[in-house]
Write a protein that holds these residues in place. Structure first.
Motif, short mmCIF file in Angstrom:
data_model
loop_
_atom_site.label_atom_id
_atom_site.label_comp_id
_atom_site.label_asym_id
_atom_site.label_seq_id
_atom_site.Cartn_x
_atom_site.Cartn_y
_atom_site.Cartn_z
N UNK A 1 47.63 9.87 59.97
CA UNK A 1 46.11 10.41 59.72
C UNK A 1 45.30 9.64 60.63
N UNK A 2 45.61 8.59 61.74
CA UNK A 2 44.69 8.07 62.57
C UNK A 2 43.93 8.96 63.40
N UNK A 3 42.70 8.92 63.47
CA UNK A 3 41.95 10.11 64.34
C UNK A 3 42.46 9.88 65.61
N UNK A 4 42.43 10.97 66.44
CA UNK A 4 43.32 11.15 67.66
C UNK A 4 42.49 10.11 68.86
N UNK A 5 41.34 10.09 68.44
CA UNK A 5 40.52 9.33 69.66
C UNK A 5 41.06 7.94 69.65
N UNK A 6 41.52 7.32 68.41
CA UNK A 6 41.81 6.00 68.21
C UNK A 6 43.14 5.72 68.74
N UNK A 7 43.94 6.78 68.63
CA UNK A 7 45.38 6.86 69.01
C UNK A 7 45.47 6.85 70.69
#
Length: 402
Positions: free
Chosen positions: A102-108
């Protein structure tokens, strides 16, 4: 095991020159809006846009030579992972990060950009943490916990030290609680400097982990509900952080979603700065519980600014809807040439802007010779919206807000 004030002082010395000493500024406008005297600590100005760099770096700088060579691993929904990855790369330490699905793509994306090996696994932090522990044992790495670690807590406590050096007479520190690392560190530092300062913990109403532990109940599994403050959406607070923070916290407040959204929008519109949902928790608390903070000198930490741009756009648009600056009006009239032009002219004369028009001739609650228009307009405020609706009604086209 406990956290000593000297540990935080030592962390401060270690971090000197390695991270940003972020500004702590008085906000006249936010003070007027909330009724409190608001001072804002801009931790979103760290290189990775979050305070988490402090604890991660403090931990890394105390690793032995062998541990540095083997590398470190962590589980994180974002900000801890970015801080750890960035500083590990600076120090030449290999790093693996396990992130929930569920981690936002920007953080990945940003974590990978700092050179970390990213493993995506689990539906939430707890699942990701279990995977990270397994990999840690298999690869003989050092686990860097995002909150339940004394060195990490000591690093986070330097936030409060800096705030009280610049504004010594702060009366209240509203601090977001996820796993509890920030509040444990900040409360330890702040209460040592000023035993009378109030420490107020803040949790998303959807994830009241600290509150549940205080009441001696297990946190109910959140069945698909989603909070904008995902950075503090932790099912269980840390054992160490709870033991350290609980005696130092004066009160814990639960924040509903609209207040997080409004706080993000206010920071953007008033302070011209970007915050994520969890990063705006302190301001959200002042909006949700104004009587608890009115007239008090409050130190608010913007804990992070890593928000997905689509989500930020949605939050800002939703705020326009809440303020009735973006309104959809439904008008039913005769289906004849010029109707839309007439309605548009009234709206233009009143100084509003048409954003979108939907024309429906097939609605069964509309006469066969009639037509239904849904017109989205942008106005100055709620009063302006009402003036436009009155003008349309006077011209024979009574609107209904939808």
């Amino acid at each position: 095991m406990t956290l000593a004030f000297d540990d935080i002082l030592a962390a401060k010395e270690r971090l000197q020159g390695q991270i940003e000493r972020t500004p702590c500024r008085h906000s006249k406008t936010l003070s007027e809006i909330t009724g409190a005297e608001v001072w804002v600590k801009f931790e979103n100005l760290q290189f990775t846009a979050a305070y988490k760099e402090r604890g991660a770096l403090n931990k890394l700088m105390q690793l032995g030579e062998n541990a540095r060579k083997r590398g470190v691993i962590a589980a994180s929904a974002g900000n801890h992972s970015q801080g750890l990855a960035y500083h590990a790369a600076r120090l030449g330490v290999p790093v693996t990060i396990v992130m929930p699905k569920t981690t936002p793509f920007v953080k990945v994306q940003q974590t990978r950009a700092h050179g970390a090996e990213v493993v995506i696994d689990g539906d939430g932090y707890d699942d990701a943490s279990a995977t990270a522990r397994k990999l840690c044992d298999e690869r003989e790495l050092t686990f860097v916990h995002p909150f339940d670690d004394l060195d990490v807590m000591a690093g986070q406590g330097t936030v409060a030290l800096e705030m009280l050096e610049e504004v010594p007479d702060l009366e209240v520190l509203p601090v977001p609680i996820g796993g509890g690392g920030l509040i444990a560190g900040m409360a330890t530092a702040a209460k040592h400097v000023n035993k009378d300062i109030r420490i107020v913990g803040l949790e998303p109403a959807m994830f009241p982990s600290f509150t549940a532990k205080m009441r001696g109940v297990r946190t109910a599994k959140n069945l698909g509900a989603s909070t904008i403050a995902e950075g503090i959406a932790v099912k269980e607070v840390g054992e160490l952080t709870y033991a350290i923070a609980r005696p130092l916290i004066d009160e814990v407040l639960l924040i509903e979603e609209p207040y997080f959204e409004r706080a993000v929008a206010l920071y953007c519109n008033v302070e011209k700065t970007v915050t994520e949902g969890a990063g705006a928790a302190a301001l959200a608390a002042l909006l949700a519980y104004p009587s608890k903070f009115r007239g008090k000198k409050c130190g608010l930490v913007i804990t992070g600014g890593n928000i997905d741009t689509r989500l930020l756009a949605s939050v800002l648009t939703r705020e326009l809807v809440r303020e009735q600056r973006l309104v959809s009006l439904r008008i039913v009239g005769d289906d004849r040439p010029g109707l839309l032009a007439t309605v548009s002219a009234v709206i233009a004369q009143m100084g509003a802007n048409i954003i979108e028009v939907a024309h429906n001739r097939l609605a069964l609650d509309v006469p066969a010779k009639g037509a239904e228009f849904d017109i989205m307009i942008e106005t100055r405020d709620a009063q302006h919206t009402q003036e436009i609706m009155d003008a349309l009604r006077d011209r024979g086209y009574p609107p209904r807000a939808i």
